[in-house]
Write a protein that holds these residues in place. Structure first.
Motif, short mmCIF file in Angstrom:
data_model
loop_
_atom_site.label_atom_id
_atom_site.label_comp_id
_atom_site.label_asym_id
_atom_site.label_seq_id
_atom_site.Cartn_x
_atom_site.Cartn_y
_atom_site.Cartn_z
N TRP A 97 90.88 70.78 71.54
CA TRP A 97 90.03 69.68 71.96
C TRP A 97 89.16 69.15 70.82
O TRP A 97 88.86 67.97 70.76
CB TRP A 97 89.17 70.14 73.13
N LYS A 101 88.99 65.14 69.99
CA LYS A 101 87.77 64.33 69.97
C LYS A 101 87.60 63.63 68.62
O LYS A 101 87.22 62.45 68.57
CB LYS A 101 86.56 65.22 70.26
N MET A 104 90.24 60.80 68.28
CA MET A 104 89.93 59.66 69.13
C MET A 104 88.71 58.90 68.61
O MET A 104 88.68 57.66 68.63
CB MET A 104 89.70 60.12 70.57
N ARG A 105 87.69 59.61 68.13
CA ARG A 105 86.52 58.95 67.59
C ARG A 105 86.86 58.16 66.34
O ARG A 105 86.38 57.04 66.14
CB ARG A 105 85.43 59.98 67.30
N TRP A 112 84.58 56.07 72.45
CA TRP A 112 85.96 56.08 72.93
C TRP A 112 86.08 56.61 74.35
O TRP A 112 86.90 56.12 75.14
CB TRP A 112 86.84 56.89 71.98
N ARG A 113 85.26 57.61 74.70
CA ARG A 113 85.41 58.26 76.01
C ARG A 113 85.11 57.30 77.15
O ARG A 113 85.70 57.43 78.24
CB ARG A 113 84.49 59.48 76.07
N ASP A 114 84.25 56.30 76.91
CA ASP A 114 83.90 55.34 77.95
C ASP A 114 85.04 54.39 78.29
O ASP A 114 84.98 53.69 79.31
CB ASP A 114 82.69 54.51 77.52
N SER A 118 89.68 58.98 82.90
CA SER A 118 89.95 60.41 82.77
C SER A 118 90.77 60.63 81.50
O SER A 118 91.48 59.73 81.04
CB SER A 118 90.70 60.94 83.99
N PHE A 119 90.66 61.83 80.95
CA PHE A 119 91.40 62.17 79.74
C PHE A 119 91.61 63.69 79.73
O PHE A 119 90.65 64.45 79.65
CB PHE A 119 90.62 61.74 78.50
N ARG A 121 92.12 67.34 78.64
CA ARG A 121 91.83 68.08 77.42
C ARG A 121 93.07 68.74 76.85
O ARG A 121 93.23 68.83 75.63
CB ARG A 121 90.76 69.16 77.70
N ALA A 135 96.10 60.45 80.51
CA ALA A 135 94.77 59.85 80.75
C ALA A 135 94.92 58.73 81.76
O ALA A 135 96.04 58.36 82.15
CB ALA A 135 94.19 59.33 79.43
#
Length: 455
Positions: A97, A101, A104-105, A112-114, A118-119, A121, A135
């Motif tokens: 994970w 993260k 993705m960042r 990115w998470r917003d 759902s995503f 792990r 996701a």
């Protein structure tokens, strides 16, 4: 670890680290092989080949994919090594994970998470160059998010240099096949697999080519959720084909029939192949239609090459030697003697044999699907040794490899079909000119104009 540590650029540090990992695992084994041939040092080549396969199987990245590909190209490796490397699966333990993260960042920014409702792990699939997470976006669409592993650019270059070393050792004791074009083709295709923007265009190309095929499904791409090392696609529900190997005959035949069209409609009508056909790259829906899942390894051929494929079929069917010579020349073979044509025809007859019989049959009566074509390749290799060095043209490399890979899938399924009829349903109105026109239109629709040279 900082984000910089995950930089995928072809940097010196990344290459040095990769040299150490690959060289430490493979170098000693390759040196022992060289000693066996060059200095008379005796080794058990079956055990040695198994050690090599195990060493490569523990490495994440392109070196394992190269090994798999080489194992399916006749005469690129000694048979003991081809047999072991053919068993490698393009799977590797997924990254955790923390890596996800950071990736993705880096690709989508701090927020990115917003952008996802759902995503998961845990990765749903992990392969040699990247992994996939399931996701959903904020509108509720199910997504497959493909993340490239760190340092893959450096890994490809380092592994290609290791490949050069291994092939040079093989060439020193076996000069019957010149592997230079094999190396160049592998290098280009592997570098392309790092380019997720290109893979997105490949997906657009396949959606265009297979738009009228109701039994084949290609995912849509979400460009707003994709970036250089991130590719977000529509999630396609399906069951891995491996789970159907014990299904009833009609089920297996239906899957194989749909898979045949998924692969050969693009090739025979557009000159495009999916260059990595194995069970893991396909899934079957409840109605037994096929999902195509990976588009990193796609090859677009000049129409003349595709015309040569059809001409060679006709030449073998009709015993037309002059047409066979013209077909091999269209493929890129040079200095064709009668003996060389006869030798190449041994291999071609093996590949084309299922298309020659107008009746249901297995693709090949091989006992071991993993060794599909091995006996014929050994016979051809023996002949080539007598005739001198042969340079397989670049276009031939992935076409040959892909055909063998697909044949192996059909054998694993135990499909009994009329391959002759399936083939003629696709190529009945074949012409090079018509294929060229369709290819131009499809490439333009996918934003891939100018992809093919040498028309």
């Amino acid at each position: 670890m900082s984000d910089k540590a995950y930089d995928d650029r072809n940097n010196l540090g990344g290459r040095v680290r990769r040299y150490a990992r690959v060289g430490g695992s493979v170098g000693g084994l390759a040196a022992r092989l060289a000693g066996d041939r060059l200095f008379g040092m005796k080794i058990d080549r079956d055990d040695h080949a198994m050690e090599l396969a195990q060493a490569l199987g523990n490495l994440k990245g392109p070196v394992m994919k190269v090994a798999q590909i080489l194992s399916t190209i006749p005469d690129a490796l000694p048979k003991e090594y081809a047999q072991e490397l053919a068993q490698l699966q393009a799977a590797a333990p997924s990254m955790g994970w923390t890596f996800v993260k950071r990736r993705m960042r880096t690709e989508l920014g701090e927020g990115w998470r917003d952008r996802f409702a759902s995503f998961d792990r845990e990765a749903s699939a992990a392969a040699s160059l990247g992994q996939v997470h399931k996701a959903t976006d904020t509108a509720g669409h199910a997504l497959a998010v493909k993340l490239q592993y760190p340092d893959m650019g450096a890994a490809v270059e380092a592994d290609l240099n290791q490949l050069d070393w291994m092939l040079s050792l093989f060439r020193r004791y076996d000069k019957s096949v010149d592997t230079s074009q094999i190396r160049e083709e592998l290098a280009e295709r592997l570098r392309e697999e790092l380019d997720y923007a290109l893979e997105a265009r490949h997906i657009a190309l396949y959606r265009h080519m297979l738009a009228d095929e109701p039994t084949v499904h290609v995912p849509a791409v979400y460009p707003d959720l994709s970036a250089g090392r991130l590719l977000t696609m529509e999630w396609l529900d399906g069951t891995p084909l491996m789970r159907f190997t014990d299904a009833d005959q009609e089920t297996r035949n239906t899957i194989a029939r749909n898979l045949f069209r998924a692969w050969y409609v693009p090739f025979h009508r557009y000159g495009v192949i999916h260059g990595d056909p194995h069970l893991g790259n396909y899934a079957a829906r409840d109605d037994l239609s096929i999902n195509l899942l990976d588009f990193g390894c796609v090859r677009v051929f000049p129409p003349r090459f595709c015309g040569g494929v059809i001409d060679l079929y006709k030449a073998l069917r009709d015993g037309d030697e002059a047409l066979a010579v013209a077909a091999y020349e269209a493929w890129g073979f040079h200095n064709l003697s009668r003996e060389l044509v006869e030798t190449l025809n041994i291999w071609a007859s093996f590949l084309y044999s299922p298309l020659m019989e107008d009746k249901p049959r297995l693709i090949n009566p091989a006992d071991n699907p993993g060794q599909y074509g091995a006996e014929t390749a050994t016979k051809v290799h023996k002949k080539l040794k007598e005739l001198g060095p042969v340079t397989p043209p670049r276009e031939f490399v992935f076409m040959d490899r892909a055909a063998l890979g697909l044949g192996g899938v059909f054998l694993r399924l135990g499909a009994t079909l009329n391959w002759h009829q399936l083939f003629h349903d696709i190529v009945g109105d074949f012409s090079v000119e018509a294929l060229a026109a369709r290819q131009n239109q499809a490439l333009a629709a996918a934003g891939m104009e100018g992809t093919v040279d040498g028309r």
